[in-house]
Each structure stands twice: as C-alpha cells, then as structure tokens.
Scaffold this active site. Structure first.
Site, PDB file in Angstrom:
ATOM      1  CG  PHE A 164      -1.864   1.014   1.471  1.00 47.51           C
ATOM      2  CD1 PHE A 164      -3.159   0.869   0.992  1.00 47.51           C
ATOM      3  CD2 PHE A 164      -1.550   2.160   2.182  1.00 47.51           C
ATOM      4  CE1 PHE A 164      -4.126   1.845   1.225  1.00 47.51           C
ATOM      5  CE2 PHE A 164      -2.507   3.148   2.420  1.00 47.51           C
ATOM      6  CZ  PHE A 164      -3.798   2.982   1.928  1.00 47.51           C
ATOM      7  CB  SER A 206     -11.487   4.572   4.336  1.00 47.08           C
ATOM      8  OG  SER A 206     -12.197   5.749   4.156  1.00 47.08           O
ATOM      9  CB  CYS A 207      -6.972   1.751   3.604  1.00 49.15           C
ATOM     10  SG  CYS A 207      -7.950   1.619   2.099  1.00 49.15           S
ATOM     11  CG  LEU A 208      -3.899   5.321   6.473  1.00 43.06           C
ATOM     12  CD1 LEU A 208      -3.302   6.689   6.805  1.00 43.06           C
ATOM     13  CD2 LEU A 208      -2.793   4.291   6.355  1.00 43.06           C
ATOM     14  CG  ASN A 209     -10.150   5.194   9.553  1.00 42.20           C
ATOM     15  OD1 ASN A 209      -9.353   5.973  10.046  1.00 42.20           O
ATOM     16  ND2 ASN A 209     -11.255   5.577   8.930  1.00 42.20           N
ATOM     17  CD  GLU A 242      -0.584   2.084   9.001  1.00 45.14           C
ATOM     18  OE1 GLU A 242      -1.267   2.934   8.417  1.00 45.14           O
ATOM     19  OE2 GLU A 242      -0.101   1.098   8.442  1.00 45.14           O
ATOM     20  CD1 TRP A 254       9.424   6.153   5.725  1.00 40.54           C
ATOM     21  CD2 TRP A 254      10.371   4.222   6.343  1.00 40.54           C
ATOM     22  NE1 TRP A 254      10.672   6.428   6.242  1.00 40.54           N
ATOM     23  CE2 TRP A 254      11.271   5.254   6.622  1.00 40.54           C
ATOM     24  CE3 TRP A 254      10.749   2.893   6.625  1.00 40.54           C
ATOM     25  CZ2 TRP A 254      12.527   5.027   7.189  1.00 40.54           C
ATOM     26  CZ3 TRP A 254      11.992   2.660   7.179  1.00 40.54           C
ATOM     27  CH2 TRP A 254      12.861   3.722   7.463  1.00 40.54           C
ATOM     28  CB  ILE A 255       5.874   0.940   0.666  1.00 39.95           C
ATOM     29  CG1 ILE A 255       5.751   2.435   0.314  1.00 39.95           C
ATOM     30  CG2 ILE A 255       4.642   0.146   0.240  1.00 39.95           C
ATOM     31  CD1 ILE A 255       4.724   3.224   1.124  1.00 39.95           C
TER      32      ILE A 255
HETATM   33  P1  TGC Z   1      -8.080  16.505   5.132  1.00 41.99           P
HETATM   34  O1  TGC Z   1      -7.160  16.724   3.999  1.00 41.99           O
HETATM   35  O2  TGC Z   1      -8.850  17.675   5.543  1.00 41.99           O
HETATM   36  O3  TGC Z   1      -9.137  15.334   4.871  1.00 41.99           O
HETATM   37  C1  TGC Z   1      -9.195  14.738   3.678  1.00 41.99           C
HETATM   38  C2  TGC Z   1     -10.467  13.918   3.654  1.00 41.99           C
HETATM   39  O4  TGC Z   1     -10.238  12.717   4.375  1.00 41.99           O
HETATM   40  C3  TGC Z   1     -11.224  12.585   5.391  1.00 41.99           C
HETATM   41  N1  TGC Z   1     -10.577  11.911   6.501  1.00 41.99           N
HETATM   42  C4  TGC Z   1     -10.850  10.660   6.826  1.00 41.99           C
HETATM   43  N2  TGC Z   1     -11.707   9.762   6.323  1.00 41.99           N
HETATM   44  C5  TGC Z   1     -11.746   8.566   6.880  1.00 41.99           C
HETATM   45  N3  TGC Z   1     -10.961   8.224   7.917  1.00 41.99           N
HETATM   46  C6  TGC Z   1     -10.088   9.077   8.448  1.00 41.99           C
HETATM   47  N4  TGC Z   1      -9.312   8.707   9.467  1.00 41.99           N
HETATM   48  C7  TGC Z   1      -9.999  10.355   7.914  1.00 41.99           C
HETATM   49  N5  TGC Z   1      -9.241  11.446   8.174  1.00 41.99           N
HETATM   50  C8  TGC Z   1      -9.610  12.387   7.295  1.00 41.99           C
HETATM   51  C9  TGC Z   1     -11.667  13.984   5.672  1.00 41.99           C
HETATM   52  O5  TGC Z   1     -12.948  13.976   6.261  1.00 41.99           O
HETATM   53  C10 TGC Z   1     -11.687  14.578   4.296  1.00 41.99           C
HETATM   54  O6  TGC Z   1     -12.822  14.095   3.636  1.00 41.99           O
HETATM   55  P2  TGC Z   1     -13.554  15.016   2.532  1.00 41.99           P
HETATM   56  O7  TGC Z   1     -14.731  14.212   2.071  1.00 41.99           O
HETATM   57  O8  TGC Z   1     -13.928  16.282   3.234  1.00 41.99           O
HETATM   58  O9  TGC Z   1     -12.555  15.263   1.449  1.00 41.99           O
HETATM   59  O10 TGC Z   1      -7.272  15.895   6.216  1.00 41.99           O
HETATM   60  P3  TGC Z   1      -7.609  16.027   7.713  1.00 41.99           P
HETATM   61  O11 TGC Z   1      -7.415  17.453   8.132  1.00 41.99           O
HETATM   62  O12 TGC Z   1      -8.914  15.394   8.019  1.00 41.99           O
HETATM   63  O13 TGC Z   1      -6.432  15.144   8.264  1.00 41.99           O
HETATM   64  C11 TGC Z   1      -5.210  15.712   8.607  1.00 41.99           C
HETATM   65  C12 TGC Z   1      -4.385  14.583   9.224  1.00 41.99           C
HETATM   66  C13 TGC Z   1      -3.067  15.151   9.676  1.00 41.99           C
HETATM   67  C14 TGC Z   1      -5.163  14.030  10.409  1.00 41.99           C
HETATM   68  C15 TGC Z   1      -4.205  13.490   8.161  1.00 41.99           C
HETATM   69  O14 TGC Z   1      -3.500  14.008   7.110  1.00 41.99           O
HETATM   70  C16 TGC Z   1      -3.514  12.268   8.703  1.00 41.99           C
HETATM   71  O15 TGC Z   1      -4.128  11.356   9.261  1.00 41.99           O
HETATM   72  N6  TGC Z   1      -2.156  12.209   8.547  1.00 41.99           N
HETATM   73  C17 TGC Z   1      -1.389  11.029   8.938  1.00 41.99           C
HETATM   74  C18 TGC Z   1      -1.188  10.188   7.725  1.00 41.99           C
HETATM   75  C19 TGC Z   1      -0.617   8.851   8.092  1.00 41.99           C
HETATM   76  O16 TGC Z   1      -1.083   8.167   8.981  1.00 41.99           O
HETATM   77  N7  TGC Z   1       0.414   8.442   7.339  1.00 41.99           N
HETATM   78  C20 TGC Z   1       1.071   7.195   7.566  1.00 41.99           C
HETATM   79  C21 TGC Z   1       0.670   6.191   6.507  1.00 41.99           C
HETATM   80  S1  TGC Z   1       1.473   4.709   6.774  1.00 41.99           S
HETATM   81  C22 TGC Z   1       2.096   4.325   5.257  1.00 41.99           C
HETATM   82  O17 TGC Z   1       1.932   4.940   4.273  1.00 41.99           O
HETATM   83  C23 TGC Z   1       2.801   3.086   5.177  1.00 41.99           C
HETATM   84  S2  TGC Z   1       1.625   1.880   5.058  1.00 41.99           S
HETATM   85  C24 TGC Z   1       2.128   0.826   6.264  1.00 41.99           C
HETATM   86  C25 TGC Z   1       3.118  -0.122   5.697  1.00 41.99           C
HETATM   87  O18 TGC Z   1       3.218  -0.257   4.501  1.00 41.99           O
HETATM   88  O19 TGC Z   1       3.814  -0.780   6.501  1.00 41.99           O
END
Ligand code: TGC
Length: 397
Positions: A142, A250-253, A376, A175-176
């Site tokens: 992912f 949604s997948c991260l959830n 995550e 970091w995938i």
């Molecule tokens: P924003 O840009 O305003 O929101 C975008 C849209 O997303 C919706 N949303 C969610 N929907 C479902 N579940 C969630 N947990 C959601 N969080 C946000 C939001 O409602 C909006 O929807 P729409 O319809 O209005 O467009 O973003 P935000 O201000 O809500 O979020 C900011 C923040 C900092 C919380 C967000 O960017 C975040 O969670 N950042 C952290 C990202 C993260 O966890 N990255 C790590 C990924 S791990 C990885 O890539 C490696 S995979 C693991 C592996 O391979 O080992």
C-alpha cells in the site's frame, strides 16, 4: 519445588487476566485467540530471535496465515474469513505478542492492500485480486507515504496523468511494507480529479522496490522505497470507488484499529517475560519479585495492559456495531502504543544485562514499537486528531 515456584503458581491466573476480561469475549473469540496463540507459540517464538538478528521476514509463514484465515479476515466473500472486528483485533494482539513485524504483514496485506480493493475496487478487480490474496498466493502493499510526504499525504508528489484510455504514473513512495515481495501495489497518486488509487502489478516496467536497510526496528519485517518511472497502466487500473484522501484514510483506519490491539500483545508478552523472570531470578537471597520496586513496575504494567485491552475491545464493539468514528481509533492507537512502549522498556530494566540480548523479548518489542508509534499516524498526529475532536479546532499546521 522451589520457594520461587510456590510464589508463582497461586498468582498465575490473576497475573494473566486480573479483571477476568476473558468473560467479555465470546466462546468463538476465545477459540480464535487460542488458535492464533498456539500458532505463535509453535511457529514464531522459537524462530523470532534468528529472524530479527538476520533481518529476515519469514515468507514461509504467509500460506500458514492464510490457512488460519488471517488474511483479510474481517472482509466478507472473495475467499476471506468474514470474521468480526473484535476477532481481527484479537488475532492482531496474538500475532504481535510474537513480533510486531509478523502482525505488520497481516495488517499490510489485509487492512491496507486488500481493504483498498474491497472498499473501492470494481467487482472485476475484487474477483481478480482478493481470492489470491486471501489464500496467500499473492502479496499486496500500500503506497501512500512518500520521501517528502509522511504525516501530510495531501502534499504527495506522485502523479498519474491520462494517456489515451490509460494512465502514466510517476513518483516515489517510502516506508512501504512488503513492497519487495509484493505482487501488487496499491499506489495513491494525484490526478486532475484529486487523489486516486491505482492497482499496479509490481511486474509493470518502471516499478522498482528497494528494501530500506539496515533498521534498528521491525527487523523481521520489510519496509521499502518504491520508484515509479513512466508506469503505463490500463484505464481500469484505477480504483473507481475512491477520490480524495478519504480513500486511503479509510484503509488507514483499519490498520490503526489493528495496531491498538497488537500493541497490547507486545506489552503482554513483555510483562509475562518480566514476571516469570522476576519470580525466578534471585538477588540478595530472594526472588526479585519480592522487592517493592519490582512489584510497583509489575502492577503499573497490569493496570495499563488491562485498560488497553478494554479500550481495544470497546473500540472493536463500536466497529462491529458500525458506529466507530475515526477519532475514536486515534484514542486507542495513541494510548495503547504509548503505554506498550513504556511497558516493554520497563520490562527490560528488570532483566538487567540479559534484557539487551535477543534471548528476551521486551527490548525487541520496544524497538519494534518505535516503528508502530510512527506509522499509520504518529503520536503527535493522533494527539491532534483527538484535540480537534474535543475542541473542534484543527491544529495540524
Ligand atoms: P483533510 O485533507 O482535511 O481530509 C481529507 C479527507 O479525508 C477525510 N478523513 C478521513 N476519512 C476517513 N478516515 C479518516 N481517518 C480520515 N481522516 C480524514 C476527511 O474527512 C476529508 O474528507 P472530505 O470528504 O472532506 O474530502 O485531512 P484532515 O485534516 O482530516 O487530516 C489531517 C491529518 C493530519 C489528520 C491526516 O492528514 C492524517 O491522518 N495524517 C497522517 C497520515 C498517516 O497516517 N500516514 C502514515 C501512513 S502509513 C504508510 O503509508 C505506510 S503503510 C504501512 C506499511 O506499509 O507498513
């Protein structure tokens, strides 16, 4: 029988489940727990120190995960086990009692790669990919995070542009998990319509995955850089059901939810290691469990592990009821990983010098959990998600 053993036996049941939390689980849930626990005891515990020392992911376990129904286990149909969220959490907890890297495989495959296809794929895409992934014949990864976009994926640079009926994809991911052994990658990319997800077979020309080494954490797991150079994809490579960051979030959830359970597995294993050692190890002519400072540490661990399992269980029941909100997942991920790291580190202290060897699990778990608290969503991001939920004010920037 030694005096140490006499101390240990009457304490055992209470030491392992102080509040009788087992009463909160169904018979089926406990049976699943016992099956996964037995698998971890037999297949992971005897080998994990070697895998960790040699930075080896035990690929031979993948078909065994599948046979246990652990791959995409909370998804329905397409060869998946269709288990509940609580059952998925229990499995994550037992796997992570073995090692975070082992649980991470199941999370990346099921919660991230399979979930993306399951939630947002066409029926044809689901039929094509999911049965093989559930069977462990195909491995998925992912790709969301990038070298310059971690906590803020909205600023990703990977881009997909239209090319006739198809797409051309360029960019980089970092970091995938599993990318070097994956058959298929879900790649999230900017398009003219917003962020979209693409199903990319890793054999596609222009796709290169490179393992990130050496690591001081998650050594029995694989994390990678991905380079994407002029990847040509057919029009139907895009996931039709997701536009915008809501899709990958949604997948991260799903993955964050599994982590809150998994962290308690690592904490429990460290606590049990600590307890056994403290009951057996004698200093100043008595078991070190008889020292007040040791008992303080043990008690603090029991408190936090039992509370952490309750948090995970309540979150799981909400998820199964369909009422769970993303910010509630942040509560469990933040709390349980933070407490688990503290528990694992404290458990190491009682093991003395022995605790820095791979003969004992706590420092390995603590080191793994540094990755778990980072991927995550970092502690800071989950703190701010909760802060926004409480105050209504986003404070990310
Ligand atoms: P924003 O840009 O305003 O929101 C975008 C849209 O997303 C919706 N949303 C969610 N929907 C479902 N579940 C969630 N947990 C959601 N969080 C946000 C939001 O409602 C909006 O929807 P729409 O319809 O209005 O467009 O973003 P935000 O201000 O809500 O979020 C900011 C923040 C900092 C919380 C967000 O960017 C975040 O969670 N950042 C952290 C990202 C993260 O966890 N990255 C790590 C990924 S791990 C990885 O890539 C490696 S995979 C693991 C592996 O391979 O080992």
């Amino acid at each position: 029988m030694t005096s140490t053993a006499r101390v240990a036996e009457p304490l055992a049941a209470q030491a392992l489940d102080y509040l009788n939390l087992d009463n909160l689980f169904t018979t089926e849930e406990l049976a699943l727990r016992d099956r996964v626990r037995a698998f971890v005891d037999e297949r992971v515990r005897p080998n994990i120190a070697d895998w960790y020392a040699t930075a080896t992911f035990p690929r031979e376990l993948v078909k065994e995960f599948a046979a246990l129904g652990l791959l995409g286990m909370h998804l329905k149909g397409y060869g998946c086990a269709g288990r509940s969220a609580v059952e998925y959490g229990i499995a994550a907890m037992e796997l992570e009692a073995g090692d975070s890297g082992i649980r991470t495989f199941v999370s990346v495959q099921g919660s991230l790669a399979m979930s993306a296809i399951y939630k947002f794929g066409s029926e044809e895409q689901k039929q094509h990919w999911l049965p093989g992934m559930a069977a462990g014949d195909l491995i998925g990864c992912f790709g969301l995070t990038e070298p310059t976009a971690g906590s803020d994926p909205a600023n990703m640079v990977t881009e997909a542009v239209r090319d006739g009926d198809g797409w051309v994809l360029n960019g980089a991911k970092r970091w995938i998990g599993l990318a070097t052994i994956a058959d298929v990658a879900i790649i999230w990319a900017k398009t003219a319509d917003g962020i979209r997800g693409f199903i990319v077979p890793t054999s596609t020309p222009g796709f290169t995955a490179t393992a990130i080494e050496p690591k001081l954490s998650m050594r029995a797991s694989i994390q990678c850089d991905i380079s994407l150079v002029d990847i040509r994809l057919p029009g139907d490579a895009v996931l039709p059901g997701a536009t915008g960051l809501k899709g990958p979030f949604s997948c991260l959830n799903e993955a964050r939810y599994g982590i809150m359970w998994g962290a308690m597995g690592a904490a429990r294993d460290s606590y049990e290691t600590f307890l056994r050692y403290a009951l057996e190890r004698r200093q100043f002519e008595q078991p070190i469990a008889s020292f007040q400072l040791t008992q303080q540490k043990l008690v603090d661990m029991v408190l936090e592990i039992q509370k952490g399992v309750l948090v995970a269980l309540q979150t799981g029941r909400l998820k199964d009821a369909g009422t769970l909100r993303p910010e509630q997942i942040s509560f469990g991920k933040l709390n349980n990983v933070r407490e688990a790291i503290a528990i694992c580190r404290t458990a190491r202290t009682i093991l003395g010098g022995n605790g820095i060897t791979l003969d004992y699990s706590p420092l390995r778990h603590a080191d793994n959990l540094e990755s778990v608290r980072t991927y995550e969503g970092t502690d800071e991001i989950h703190t701010l998600i909760i802060g926004r939920a409480i105050t209504g004010i986003p404070a990310f920037g």
